[in-house]
Design a protein around this motif. Structure first.
Motif, mmCIF file in Angstrom:
data_model
loop_
_atom_site.group_PDB
_atom_site.id
_atom_site.type_symbol
_atom_site.label_atom_id
_atom_site.label_comp_id
_atom_site.label_asym_id
_atom_site.label_seq_id
_atom_site.Cartn_x
_atom_site.Cartn_y
_atom_site.Cartn_z
ATOM 1 N N PRO A 173 0.811 -1.217 0.000
ATOM 2 C CA PRO A 173 0.000 0.000 0.000
ATOM 3 C C PRO A 173 0.851 1.278 0.000
ATOM 4 O O PRO A 173 0.478 2.258 -0.628
ATOM 5 N N ARG A 174 1.996 1.242 0.702
ATOM 6 C CA ARG A 174 2.832 2.445 0.777
ATOM 7 C C ARG A 174 3.320 2.852 -0.613
ATOM 8 O O ARG A 174 3.236 4.025 -0.995
ATOM 9 N N ALA A 175 3.850 1.884 -1.368
ATOM 10 C CA ALA A 175 4.355 2.188 -2.710
ATOM 11 C C ALA A 175 3.224 2.730 -3.592
ATOM 12 O O ALA A 175 3.429 3.658 -4.379
ATOM 13 N N PHE A 176 2.034 2.163 -3.451
ATOM 14 C CA PHE A 176 0.889 2.613 -4.237
ATOM 15 C C PHE A 176 0.557 4.074 -3.930
ATOM 16 O O PHE A 176 0.411 4.898 -4.834
ATOM 17 N N PHE A 177 0.455 4.418 -2.638
ATOM 18 C CA PHE A 177 0.071 5.785 -2.271
ATOM 19 C C PHE A 177 1.175 6.793 -2.580
ATOM 20 O O PHE A 177 0.894 7.927 -2.984
ATOM 21 N N VAL A 178 2.415 6.392 -2.459
ATOM 22 C CA VAL A 178 3.521 7.281 -2.832
ATOM 23 C C VAL A 178 3.484 7.526 -4.342
ATOM 24 O O VAL A 178 3.621 8.660 -4.806
ATOM 25 N N GLY A 179 3.287 6.456 -5.122
ATOM 26 C CA GLY A 179 3.198 6.598 -6.573
ATOM 27 C C GLY A 179 2.024 7.457 -6.994
ATOM 28 O O GLY A 179 2.136 8.311 -7.874
ATOM 29 N N LEU A 180 0.895 7.255 -6.352
ATOM 30 C CA LEU A 180 -0.299 8.033 -6.676
ATOM 31 C C LEU A 180 -0.105 9.512 -6.343
ATOM 32 O O LEU A 180 -0.459 10.383 -7.139
ATOM 33 N N ALA A 181 0.500 9.794 -5.195
ATOM 34 C CA ALA A 181 0.778 11.189 -4.819
ATOM 35 C C ALA A 181 1.755 11.827 -5.805
ATOM 36 O O ALA A 181 1.601 12.994 -6.186
ATOM 37 N N GLY A 182 2.731 11.056 -6.249
ATOM 38 C CA GLY A 182 3.672 11.579 -7.231
ATOM 39 C C GLY A 182 2.987 11.935 -8.534
ATOM 40 O O GLY A 182 3.221 13.000 -9.109
ATOM 41 N N GLN A 183 2.087 11.057 -8.997
ATOM 42 C CA GLN A 183 1.390 11.289 -10.261
ATOM 43 C C GLN A 183 0.330 12.381 -10.153
ATOM 44 O O GLN A 183 0.156 13.172 -11.083
ATOM 45 N N MET A 184 -0.397 12.400 -9.050
ATOM 46 C CA MET A 184 -1.557 13.284 -8.946
ATOM 47 C C MET A 184 -1.238 14.654 -8.340
ATOM 48 O O MET A 184 -1.976 15.612 -8.574
ATOM 49 N N VAL A 185 -0.148 14.750 -7.565
ATOM 50 C CA VAL A 185 0.146 16.005 -6.870
ATOM 51 C C VAL A 185 1.499 16.590 -7.293
ATOM 52 O O VAL A 185 1.577 17.726 -7.761
ATOM 53 N N LEU A 186 2.561 15.809 -7.113
ATOM 54 C CA LEU A 186 3.904 16.347 -7.341
ATOM 55 C C LEU A 186 4.164 16.688 -8.812
ATOM 56 O O LEU A 186 4.690 17.759 -9.114
ATOM 57 N N LEU A 187 3.804 15.796 -9.719
ATOM 58 C CA LEU A 187 4.063 16.060 -11.136
ATOM 59 C C LEU A 187 3.272 17.267 -11.656
ATOM 60 O O LEU A 187 3.859 18.142 -12.298
ATOM 61 N N PRO A 188 1.965 17.385 -11.369
ATOM 62 C CA PRO A 188 1.258 18.601 -11.805
ATOM 63 C C PRO A 188 1.818 19.879 -11.157
ATOM 64 O O PRO A 188 1.906 20.915 -11.813
ATOM 65 N N PHE A 189 2.216 19.785 -9.886
ATOM 66 C CA PHE A 189 2.812 20.951 -9.225
ATOM 67 C C PHE A 189 4.075 21.384 -9.971
ATOM 68 O O PHE A 189 4.263 22.565 -10.274
ATOM 69 N N PHE A 190 4.944 20.423 -10.273
ATOM 70 C CA PHE A 190 6.161 20.753 -11.015
ATOM 71 C C PHE A 190 5.834 21.295 -12.396
ATOM 72 O O PHE A 190 6.490 22.215 -12.884
ATOM 73 N N ALA A 191 4.812 20.743 -13.046
ATOM 74 C CA ALA A 191 4.442 21.206 -14.382
ATOM 75 C C ALA A 191 3.995 22.669 -14.352
ATOM 76 O O ALA A 191 4.364 23.451 -15.235
ATOM 77 N N PHE A 192 3.213 23.050 -13.343
ATOM 78 C CA PHE A 192 2.819 24.455 -13.201
ATOM 79 C C PHE A 192 4.054 25.332 -13.015
ATOM 80 O O PHE A 192 4.185 26.391 -13.638
ATOM 81 N N LEU A 193 4.956 24.902 -12.174
ATOM 82 C CA LEU A 193 6.180 25.656 -11.913
ATOM 83 C C LEU A 193 7.007 25.775 -13.184
ATOM 84 O O LEU A 193 7.457 26.868 -13.554
ATOM 85 N N LEU A 194 7.200 24.670 -13.869
ATOM 86 C CA LEU A 194 7.968 24.651 -15.108
ATOM 87 C C LEU A 194 7.309 25.529 -16.166
ATOM 88 O O LEU A 194 7.978 26.338 -16.820
ATOM 89 N N ALA A 195 6.014 25.382 -16.351
ATOM 90 C CA ALA A 195 5.299 26.156 -17.372
ATOM 91 C C ALA A 195 5.390 27.654 -17.086
ATOM 92 O O ALA A 195 5.608 28.449 -18.000
ATOM 93 N N SER A 196 5.252 28.026 -15.831
ATOM 94 C CA SER A 196 5.276 29.454 -15.499
ATOM 95 C C SER A 196 6.659 30.067 -15.692
ATOM 96 O O SER A 196 6.774 31.268 -15.915
ATOM 97 N N GLN A 197 7.705 29.264 -15.629
ATOM 98 C CA GLN A 197 9.070 29.765 -15.783
ATOM 99 C C GLN A 197 9.660 29.510 -17.174
ATOM 100 O O GLN A 197 10.777 29.916 -17.455
ATOM 101 N N SER A 198 8.904 28.842 -18.042
ATOM 102 C CA SER A 198 9.444 28.370 -19.319
ATOM 103 C C SER A 198 9.578 29.437 -20.392
ATOM 104 O O SER A 198 10.398 29.304 -21.287
ATOM 105 N N GLY A 199 8.746 30.467 -20.338
ATOM 106 C CA GLY A 199 8.740 31.452 -21.408
ATOM 107 C C GLY A 199 8.044 30.961 -22.670
ATOM 108 O O GLY A 199 8.105 31.607 -23.714
ATOM 109 N N LEU A 200 7.396 29.812 -22.580
ATOM 110 C CA LEU A 200 6.658 29.277 -23.722
ATOM 111 C C LEU A 200 5.391 30.087 -23.979
ATOM 112 O O LEU A 200 4.921 30.809 -23.095
#
Length: 183
Positions: A1-28
């Protein structure tokens, strides 16, 4: 269960958070910034399950994450996409995903084939061992053909992007992928 919830948090929270940060700083361009965020919201699919299988990772964990993440994204993609549209383009829209058809797709494309494979291996390990290699290579070829058609297609069936667009987006997309793999 731990690996599942860590993976899910990474996919659902951490990756979108980083994407917002990256997009806002990208100049695209704003549309590409929104695209970076949308890319981070897409659930892992059968390709990730297949790669997990090829590298002898935890395929059951990958399939579990694909299934649950696919259901959760029915709700998260519309909400987070509207946030990105508002933040980067100053607009929002009525974005929704078809709940029933998406659940059926998850069942048919992810859970059913995995269940059939588990059942065949359980019922007759010798047959599954014989089929394993040809299926592995056939799947690799089919995946390569599908991605080639999708990438080279234009209009309704393809990405409809130019080489200049690819050059502009490449650093940000590469960074997103590196962080995603690292997470």
């Amino acid at each position: 269960p731990r690996a599942f919830f860590v993976g899910l948090a990474g996919q659902m929270v951490l990756l979108p958070f980083f994407a917002f940060l990256l997009a806002s700083q990208s100049g695209l361009r704003p549309s590409f910034q929104v695209g970076i965020v949308i890319l981070s919201l897409c659930p892992g699919g059968n390709t990730s399950n297949y790669v997990s299988y090829l590298v002898k990772a935890n395929t059951a964990l990958s399939i579990s994450l694909t299934s649950i993440n696919g259901i959760l994204t029915l709700f998260s993609i519309p909400v987070i996409t509207n946030v990105a549209l508002s933040l980067f383009m100053g607009e929002t829209g009525a974005i929704s995903l078809p709940f029933g058809p998406t659940l059926v797709q998850i069942l048919l494309v992810t859970l059913l084939p995995a269940s059939i494979g588990v059942w065949i291996r359980y019922r007759n390990k010798r047959v599954s061992t014989i089929l394993e290699k040809p299926i592995r290579y056939t799947t690799m070829v089919l995946l390569l053909v599908a991605f080639t058609i999708l990438f080279l297609g234009s209009g309704d069936g393809g990405p409809n992007i130019t080489l200049e667009d690819v050059k502009e987006m490449f650093p940000a997309v590469l960074a997103l992928n590196i962080v995603g793999l690292s997470l």
